[in-house]
Design a protein around this motif. Structure first.
Motif, PDB file in Angstrom:
ATOM      1  N   VAL A  30      11.038  -1.835   0.211  1.00 43.45           N
ATOM      2  CA  VAL A  30       9.753  -1.523   0.841  1.00 43.45           C
ATOM      3  C   VAL A  30       9.980  -0.777   2.149  1.00 43.45           C
ATOM      4  O   VAL A  30       9.255   0.169   2.473  1.00 43.45           O
ATOM      5  N   GLU A  31      11.010  -1.146   2.893  1.00 41.35           N
ATOM      6  CA  GLU A  31      11.315  -0.449   4.150  1.00 41.35           C
ATOM      7  C   GLU A  31      11.717   1.006   3.898  1.00 41.35           C
ATOM      8  O   GLU A  31      11.373   1.889   4.674  1.00 41.35           O
ATOM      9  N   LYS A  34       8.511   2.865   3.262  1.00 46.50           N
ATOM     10  CA  LYS A  34       7.794   3.087   4.520  1.00 46.50           C
ATOM     11  C   LYS A  34       8.484   4.145   5.375  1.00 46.50           C
ATOM     12  O   LYS A  34       7.829   4.879   6.104  1.00 46.50           O
ATOM     13  N   TYR A  48       5.376   5.119  -5.624  1.00 46.60           N
ATOM     14  CA  TYR A  48       4.559   3.912  -5.637  1.00 46.60           C
ATOM     15  C   TYR A  48       4.583   3.222  -6.998  1.00 46.60           C
ATOM     16  O   TYR A  48       4.693   1.995  -7.086  1.00 46.60           O
ATOM     17  N   GLU A  66       0.736  -5.366  -0.457  1.00 49.47           N
ATOM     18  CA  GLU A  66       1.104  -4.593   0.736  1.00 49.47           C
ATOM     19  C   GLU A  66       1.354  -3.129   0.387  1.00 49.47           C
ATOM     20  O   GLU A  66       0.908  -2.222   1.094  1.00 49.47           O
ATOM     21  N   VAL A  67       2.047  -2.882  -0.711  1.00 56.94           N
ATOM     22  CA  VAL A  67       2.339  -1.503  -1.125  1.00 56.94           C
ATOM     23  C   VAL A  67       1.039  -0.770  -1.498  1.00 56.94           C
ATOM     24  O   VAL A  67       0.838   0.394  -1.139  1.00 56.94           O
ATOM     25  N   GLU A  70      -0.702   0.211   1.566  1.00 56.93           N
ATOM     26  CA  GLU A  70       0.020   1.337   2.159  1.00 56.93           C
ATOM     27  C   GLU A  70      -0.357   2.651   1.488  1.00 56.93           C
ATOM     28  O   GLU A  70      -0.424   3.701   2.120  1.00 56.93           O
TER      29      GLU A  70
END
Length: 72
Positions: A30-31, A34, A48, A66-67, A70
């Motif tokens: 995930v980092e 981001k 995604y 969370e994704v 985002e």
């Protein structure tokens, strides 16, 4: 990667975070997603889609939410 003179593209980042997901390193994956913008590439649909699929398979519902947030 930038420290060694390599500028990653979207495909490289996708490969990196999907590989991290496959070995259970979801937080790191995930980092990477981001950080793609900071690296100079924009996440695409494949970015995604792949990460959401891996997180869903591992039943990481909070991370999926969370994704999705985002993405929007």
């Amino acid at each position: 990667m930038k420290s060694i003179g390599y500028t990653p593209d979207c495909g490289t980042c996708n490969y990196l975070f999907l590989t991290l997901s496959k070995i259970g390193q979801f937080r790191e994956a995930v980092e990477v997603l981001k950080g793609m913008g900071r690296a100079g590439c924009v996440p695409d649909c494949d970015s995604y889609e792949g990460l959401i699929a891996e997180l869903s398979e591992a039943r990481k519902v909070d991370a999926v939410a969370e994704v999705v947030r985002e993405m929007m």
